[in-house]
Write a protein that holds these residues in place. Sequence first.
Motif, PDB file in Angstrom:
ATOM      1  N   TRP A 182      -2.499   0.664   7.491  1.00  0.00           N
ATOM      2  CA  TRP A 182      -1.212  -0.031   7.525  1.00  0.00           C
ATOM      3  C   TRP A 182      -0.123   0.812   8.201  1.00  0.00           C
ATOM      4  O   TRP A 182       0.949   0.333   8.481  1.00  0.00           O
ATOM      5  CB  TRP A 182      -0.768  -0.432   6.111  1.00  0.00           C
ATOM      6  N   CYS A 183      -0.404   2.111   8.446  1.00  0.00           N
ATOM      7  CA  CYS A 183       0.590   2.966   9.131  1.00  0.00           C
ATOM      8  C   CYS A 183       0.734   2.580  10.602  1.00  0.00           C
ATOM      9  O   CYS A 183       1.726   2.930  11.240  1.00  0.00           O
ATOM     10  CB  CYS A 183       0.171   4.436   9.087  1.00  0.00           C
ATOM     11  N   ARG A 184      -0.261   1.906  11.138  1.00  0.00           N
ATOM     12  CA  ARG A 184      -0.307   1.665  12.581  1.00  0.00           C
ATOM     13  C   ARG A 184       0.998   1.083  13.118  1.00  0.00           C
ATOM     14  O   ARG A 184       1.482   1.471  14.164  1.00  0.00           O
ATOM     15  CB  ARG A 184      -1.479   0.717  12.875  1.00  0.00           C
ATOM     16  N   PHE A 185       1.574   0.133  12.413  1.00  0.00           N
ATOM     17  CA  PHE A 185       2.802  -0.481  12.908  1.00  0.00           C
ATOM     18  C   PHE A 185       4.022  -0.060  12.092  1.00  0.00           C
ATOM     19  O   PHE A 185       5.033  -0.759  12.092  1.00  0.00           O
ATOM     20  CB  PHE A 185       2.665  -2.010  12.909  1.00  0.00           C
ATOM     21  N   CYS A 186       3.918   1.072  11.390  1.00  0.00           N
ATOM     22  CA  CYS A 186       5.056   1.505  10.576  1.00  0.00           C
ATOM     23  C   CYS A 186       6.061   2.250  11.455  1.00  0.00           C
ATOM     24  O   CYS A 186       5.724   3.282  12.045  1.00  0.00           O
ATOM     25  CB  CYS A 186       4.590   2.415   9.442  1.00  0.00           C
ATOM     26  N   PRO A 187       7.304   1.758  11.531  1.00  0.00           N
ATOM     27  CA  PRO A 187       8.282   2.424  12.393  1.00  0.00           C
ATOM     28  C   PRO A 187       8.693   3.793  11.880  1.00  0.00           C
ATOM     29  O   PRO A 187       9.332   4.550  12.599  1.00  0.00           O
ATOM     30  CB  PRO A 187       9.493   1.477  12.363  1.00  0.00           C
ATOM     31  N   ILE A 202       8.994  10.104  11.251  1.00  0.00           N
ATOM     32  CA  ILE A 202       9.684  10.910  10.233  1.00  0.00           C
ATOM     33  C   ILE A 202       8.919  10.938   8.912  1.00  0.00           C
ATOM     34  O   ILE A 202       9.409  11.444   7.913  1.00  0.00           O
ATOM     35  CB  ILE A 202      11.111  10.356   9.972  1.00  0.00           C
ATOM     36  N   CYS A 203       7.707  10.369   8.916  1.00  0.00           N
ATOM     37  CA  CYS A 203       6.957  10.258   7.655  1.00  0.00           C
ATOM     38  C   CYS A 203       6.286  11.590   7.307  1.00  0.00           C
ATOM     39  O   CYS A 203       5.544  12.145   8.127  1.00  0.00           O
ATOM     40  CB  CYS A 203       5.900   9.169   7.812  1.00  0.00           C
ATOM     41  N   PRO A 204       6.515  12.108   6.101  1.00  0.00           N
ATOM     42  CA  PRO A 204       5.887  13.388   5.725  1.00  0.00           C
ATOM     43  C   PRO A 204       4.363  13.371   5.860  1.00  0.00           C
ATOM     44  O   PRO A 204       3.769  14.398   6.188  1.00  0.00           O
ATOM     45  CB  PRO A 204       6.285  13.567   4.255  1.00  0.00           C
ATOM     46  N   ARG A 234       0.808  -1.210   0.000  1.00  0.00           N
ATOM     47  CA  ARG A 234       0.000   0.000   0.000  1.00  0.00           C
ATOM     48  C   ARG A 234       0.848   1.271   0.000  1.00  0.00           C
ATOM     49  O   ARG A 234       0.411   2.304  -0.483  1.00  0.00           O
ATOM     50  CB  ARG A 234      -0.945   0.025   1.210  1.00  0.00           C
ATOM     51  N   CYS A 235       2.045   1.196   0.579  1.00  0.00           N
ATOM     52  CA  CYS A 235       2.886   2.397   0.672  1.00  0.00           C
ATOM     53  C   CYS A 235       4.335   2.009   0.373  1.00  0.00           C
ATOM     54  O   CYS A 235       5.148   1.855   1.299  1.00  0.00           O
ATOM     55  CB  CYS A 235       2.769   3.013   2.069  1.00  0.00           C
ATOM     56  N   PRO A 236       4.678   1.855  -0.910  1.00  0.00           N
ATOM     57  CA  PRO A 236       6.051   1.435  -1.242  1.00  0.00           C
ATOM     58  C   PRO A 236       7.117   2.394  -0.699  1.00  0.00           C
ATOM     59  O   PRO A 236       8.224   1.971  -0.380  1.00  0.00           O
ATOM     60  CB  PRO A 236       6.049   1.406  -2.773  1.00  0.00           C
TER      61      PRO A 236
END
Length: 333
Positions: free
Chosen positions: A240-245, A249-251, A24-26
Amino acid sequence: MNVELPREPAHSPFGGSVAARVLRCPASVGLVEKVPPHLRKVSAYADRGAALHAAITCLLAEDTHALVESLAGKTFGSYTITSDDIETALRPAYAHVEVLLDDASGAEYYLERRVIFPTIADTFGTCDLLIRIGRKIYVIDFKFGAGVRVLALSPDGDEDVLNSQLMFYAAAARHSLPEFFAGVDEIALTILQPMSIELDAEMVSSVAVTHAELDAFIAAYHSACEEALSDAPRLESGSWCRFCPARPICPAHTKPLLDLAAFTAPAPWGAAHAAPATPPPAKEAYLRLLAEGLNLVDAVKDIGVTLRDQAKRALQDGDDVPGYALSAGRAER
Ligand code: SF4
């Protein structure tokens, strides 16, 4: 007794546990690479989940009921198994698997099997459990987190979406174990999640997939991974951002900070010096502004939580986070 958890396998940026996010977010792949590896675990549940995983692997490797009781009080990594964990998580998950393993027609199985994903270099994962009974294979994944219910097939708008992590494992297992999969005409993706905050949730979520669906997944994942390595991969936020480390720093997540900095109130209501040609701001517009401000503050709070979570983990690991120290389990200035 303390049991050392197995070390994380060599790094696989496209491994099974991140497949849903990569699809979903390459762009997340490159951002996550910027986060030091030991800070990529996102919550305290990870320690408990890893310990329960290790415990059920012990149970299945020994395949004995007697061991279930003896696990209470044992420490895996930094987490000690409680009797509550045994009753609410380990015993029900073990009981479900035991029925399959004891199937009268004979079951063959692999436990904690490392599998290689086809078509993408250095891409692998570890299947919790693969069981073959006759011409049917079960690809089983244990989920011991209680916070988020994970399904083998989830509704997404008008569609039902197959669980990407299990599709990854099934495709990689079929590629890595061709003899085990020879003659198989039924593949069941199964999630065993004994505890959930949803009280009436079923422990087992399962869905049948075809060989053609696995082939389509391989092609889709290959193209998402290619995009991740390209110059301008897609950045897309969602569940899917929930567990994104990379959240700190994600814009897509830091943008509210910029919006908050640019947040301005309208001209004073009815100020005596206002030019007569300038209409006073409508009450509705001002109230909308209040709501927008609150939304921004909430979004900024969210960034604060993810920053603190990683700072806490760094401090726990003995890193120096300038100006911060651990106090009552929190990163405090
Ligand atoms: S937080 Fe979400 S949008 Fe940002 S990189 Fe991670 S997955 Fe992508």
